[in-house]
Scaffold this active site. Sequence first.
Site, PDB file in Angstrom:
ATOM      1  N   GLY A   1       0.820  -1.219   0.000  1.00  0.00           N
ATOM      2  CA  GLY A   1       0.000   0.000   0.000  1.00  0.00           C
ATOM      3  C   GLY A   1       0.848   1.262   0.000  1.00  0.00           C
TER       4      GLY A   1
ATOM      5  NE  ARG B   1      -5.338   6.074   5.369  1.00  0.00           N
ATOM      6  CZ  ARG B   1      -5.949   4.970   5.806  1.00  0.00           C
ATOM      7  NH1 ARG B   1      -6.852   5.070   6.758  1.00  0.00           N
ATOM      8  NH2 ARG B   1      -5.659   3.785   5.302  1.00  0.00           N
TER       9      ARG B   1
ATOM     10  CG  ASN C   1      -3.887   3.434   8.528  1.00  0.00           C
ATOM     11  OD1 ASN C   1      -3.231   2.557   7.975  1.00  0.00           O
ATOM     12  ND2 ASN C   1      -5.024   3.190   9.140  1.00  0.00           N
TER      13      ASN C   1
ATOM     14  CE  LYS D   1      37.936  12.684  12.886  1.00  0.00           C
ATOM     15  NZ  LYS D   1      38.655  13.155  11.735  1.00  0.00           N
TER      16      LYS D   1
ATOM     17  CE1 TYR E   1      37.722  17.749  16.514  1.00  0.00           C
ATOM     18  CE2 TYR E   1      39.843  18.550  15.732  1.00  0.00           C
ATOM     19  CZ  TYR E   1      38.749  17.705  15.604  1.00  0.00           C
ATOM     20  OH  TYR E   1      38.698  16.816  14.561  1.00  0.00           O
TER      21      TYR E   1
ATOM     22  CB  ALA F   1      41.228  24.769  29.804  1.00  0.00           C
TER      23      ALA F   1
ATOM     24  CG  ASN G   1      42.082  17.212  12.759  1.00  0.00           C
ATOM     25  OD1 ASN G   1      41.726  18.395  12.744  1.00  0.00           O
ATOM     26  ND2 ASN G   1      41.238  16.211  12.682  1.00  0.00           N
ATOM     27  CE1 TYR G   2      40.794  18.604   5.508  1.00  0.00           C
ATOM     28  CE2 TYR G   2      39.696  20.665   6.035  1.00  0.00           C
ATOM     29  CZ  TYR G   2      39.938  19.631   5.160  1.00  0.00           C
ATOM     30  OH  TYR G   2      39.319  19.626   3.937  1.00  0.00           O
TER      31      TYR G   2
ATOM     32  CB  ALA H   1      49.872  27.975  29.144  1.00  0.00           C
TER      33      ALA H   1
HETATM   34  C1  UD1 Z   1      -7.315  -2.584   7.049  1.00  0.00           C
HETATM   35  C2  UD1 Z   1      -8.561  -3.445   7.054  1.00  0.00           C
HETATM   36  C3  UD1 Z   1      -9.431  -3.066   8.244  1.00  0.00           C
HETATM   37  C4  UD1 Z   1      -8.632  -3.213   9.537  1.00  0.00           C
HETATM   38  C5  UD1 Z   1      -7.321  -2.433   9.466  1.00  0.00           C
HETATM   39  C6  UD1 Z   1      -6.452  -2.796  10.654  1.00  0.00           C
HETATM   40  C7  UD1 Z   1      -9.013  -3.875   4.670  1.00  0.00           C
HETATM   41  C8  UD1 Z   1      -9.898  -3.592   3.531  1.00  0.00           C
HETATM   42  N1  UD1 Z   1      -9.288  -3.234   5.823  1.00  0.00           N
HETATM   43  O1  UD1 Z   1      -7.726  -1.230   6.877  1.00  0.00           O
HETATM   44  O2  UD1 Z   1     -10.581  -3.883   8.301  1.00  0.00           O
HETATM   45  O3  UD1 Z   1      -9.410  -2.795  10.644  1.00  0.00           O
HETATM   46  O4  UD1 Z   1      -6.593  -2.755   8.270  1.00  0.00           O
HETATM   47  O5  UD1 Z   1      -5.291  -1.993  10.700  1.00  0.00           O
HETATM   48  O6  UD1 Z   1      -8.114  -4.666   4.541  1.00  0.00           O
HETATM   49  N2  UD1 Z   1      -2.121  -3.144   1.064  1.00  0.00           N
HETATM   50  C9  UD1 Z   1      -1.520  -3.735  -0.023  1.00  0.00           C
HETATM   51  N3  UD1 Z   1      -1.990  -3.433  -1.258  1.00  0.00           N
HETATM   52  C10 UD1 Z   1      -3.033  -2.583  -1.458  1.00  0.00           C
HETATM   53  C11 UD1 Z   1      -3.640  -1.990  -0.327  1.00  0.00           C
HETATM   54  C12 UD1 Z   1      -3.157  -2.300   0.925  1.00  0.00           C
HETATM   55  O7  UD1 Z   1      -0.566  -4.499   0.107  1.00  0.00           O
HETATM   56  O8  UD1 Z   1      -3.422  -2.370  -2.624  1.00  0.00           O
HETATM   57  C13 UD1 Z   1      -1.573  -3.453   2.415  1.00  0.00           C
HETATM   58  C14 UD1 Z   1      -1.049  -2.201   3.095  1.00  0.00           C
HETATM   59  O9  UD1 Z   1       0.321  -2.023   2.799  1.00  0.00           O
HETATM   60  C15 UD1 Z   1      -1.294  -2.501   4.567  1.00  0.00           C
HETATM   61  C16 UD1 Z   1      -2.499  -3.449   4.535  1.00  0.00           C
HETATM   62  O10 UD1 Z   1      -2.618  -3.923   3.214  1.00  0.00           O
HETATM   63  O11 UD1 Z   1      -0.213  -3.162   5.162  1.00  0.00           O
HETATM   64  C17 UD1 Z   1      -3.776  -2.760   4.961  1.00  0.00           C
HETATM   65  O12 UD1 Z   1      -4.052  -1.686   4.100  1.00  0.00           O
HETATM   66  P1  UD1 Z   1      -4.525  -0.272   4.662  1.00  0.00           P
HETATM   67  O13 UD1 Z   1      -4.788   0.621   3.502  1.00  0.00           O
HETATM   68  O14 UD1 Z   1      -3.609   0.217   5.691  1.00  0.00           O
HETATM   69  O15 UD1 Z   1      -5.929  -0.694   5.288  1.00  0.00           O
HETATM   70  P2  UD1 Z   1      -6.732  -0.025   6.476  1.00  0.00           P
HETATM   71  O16 UD1 Z   1      -7.576   1.060   5.931  1.00  0.00           O
HETATM   72  O17 UD1 Z   1      -5.845   0.294   7.592  1.00  0.00           O
HETATM   73 CA    CA Z   2      -3.654   0.160   7.970  1.00  0.00          CA
END
Ligand code: UD1
Ligand code: CA
Length: 463
Positions: A20, A24, A244, A367, A382, A396, A402-403, A439
């Site tokens: 993913g 966010r 997220n 260093k 230093y 003190a 060194n450089y 000194a």
């Molecule tokens: C997801 C769950 C939700 C749960 C929450 C817990 C789904 C639809 N929802 O929501 O029910 O409560 O996690 O944290 O799964 N990912 C991919 N490929 C993609 C999209 C996502 O590999 O195309 C991976 C992301 O990297 C992540 C995981 O899937 O590790 C979850 O995706 P994310 O978008 O974070 O889902 P949430 O909205 O958090």
């Molecule tokens: Ca998530």
Amino acid sequence: MMNGQRKNGSSLGVLILAAGQGTRMESSLPKVLHKVGGKPMIFHTLRIANALKPAGIGIVVGHGVDKVKEAVAELIADGGISRPVQFILQREMLGSGNAVLEAVSFLKKFKTAVVLCGDTPLLTYESIYGLALSHENQKGQATLLTAKLSNPKGYGRVVRSPMGEVLRIVEDSVASPKELAITEVNSGAYAFEVEALLSGIKELSPKGPKREQFLTDIMELVRAKGGKINAYVSPNPEEILGVNSRVQLANAERVINRRMLERLMNAGVTICDPASTWVDADVEIGQDTIVEPFTILRGKTTIGKLCRVGPFSYFENVQIGNECVVSLSHLISCRILDKSVIGPYSNIRPDSVIGPRAKVGNFSEIKASRIGFGSKVPHLSYIGDTDVMEDVNIGAGTITCNYDGKVKHKTVIGAKAFIGSNVNLVAPVKVGRGAKIGAGSTITEDVPDATLAIARARQVNKT
Ligand code: UD1
Ligand code: CA
């Protein structure tokens, strides 16, 4: 159960979803590479996956694929991950269900699959083991790890029948007001019978404006084919936190930090103020060491017994012996040997070795230098690229020059030498054993053993 290869030849596989984008997070870095406890988030999931001793671990990658692969390779090279890991490319990030769909040929090799998300760094092995065990005992087609949260916002809600059977998961974005009031949430960790998972996954329909396939929709599909969904409710709801956003990242960091500190406290370390003390996963501290407030211990930092460190100190990849004192100082990639005293306000830079029984004090910077047994650099100096032998006193304001603008040169200061205040040692230069330097001298030539060198203009009093 949790042994990859079982008696009947069937096996356990773990799939980690990490493709993913993490929109966010508002970041150029793939979400699973943001650090928690000093390690990329995905490490925490990978460590648990490995501890289940599966026959194989698959990681679904997509967004920032090269960076994720490189980071995972580094984690594996670092040790601790012994099971075979393979990457599965998700071509288009069309949801968690689509991610699993891309992994069909990996999943086919196993009878049971545990599916984890790469963005839930607080999960513990105990919970995932509990999930897998509960899955095996209840003989259903899928088991969810769930938790009851006082604020379930953002998570998929677990919809149960009046009898308590799990019916489906409804995502926050599409839930009705009544469903939104449900406090039991999906953690994103599941155990599946692979056969049921594969037959359902191919039927997931795309949803919403982004035409995403939600893995969570599979529960209804499995049930429609007569399958049973069970839930294992986490005894510790805090650990299901999904990261997220940066706000959730900071929350996860605080929780993981608290865990590390409790591990240290239970091993006999005094942490004066857990709220202002931050430690990474690999930090080790010996018994009866006291960590004062506002102290940050990063990377592979180890501190011995009976030390006092902090307040207001930063350590990164530092090894400290026993009975040392370090206050208000900044230390990176250096070693402080037994009974040495550092600070206040010292800056010890990489490749320095201090002690035993040495002192580096107020506003001194060291260093790539060795400060030998019992030697002192107490004020405003230093010292760079220098070997200071034992029992040396550095006055003190002493500076090793060194450089020369092009290259760095070495300084050697023999045992029992006495360097007066405000001396410049223009490197390369050697000060002999037992030598003294007046000194204010600027030393440009070697000083033989047991001699006094003075290199400054004679005082003239004029009227
Ligand atoms: C997801 C769950 C939700 C749960 C929450 C817990 C789904 C639809 N929802 O929501 O029910 O409560 O996690 O944290 O799964 N990912 C991919 N490929 C993609 C999209 C996502 O590999 O195309 C991976 C992301 O990297 C992540 C995981 O899937 O590790 C979850 O995706 P994310 O978008 O974070 O889902 P949430 O909205 O958090
Ligand atoms: Ca998530």
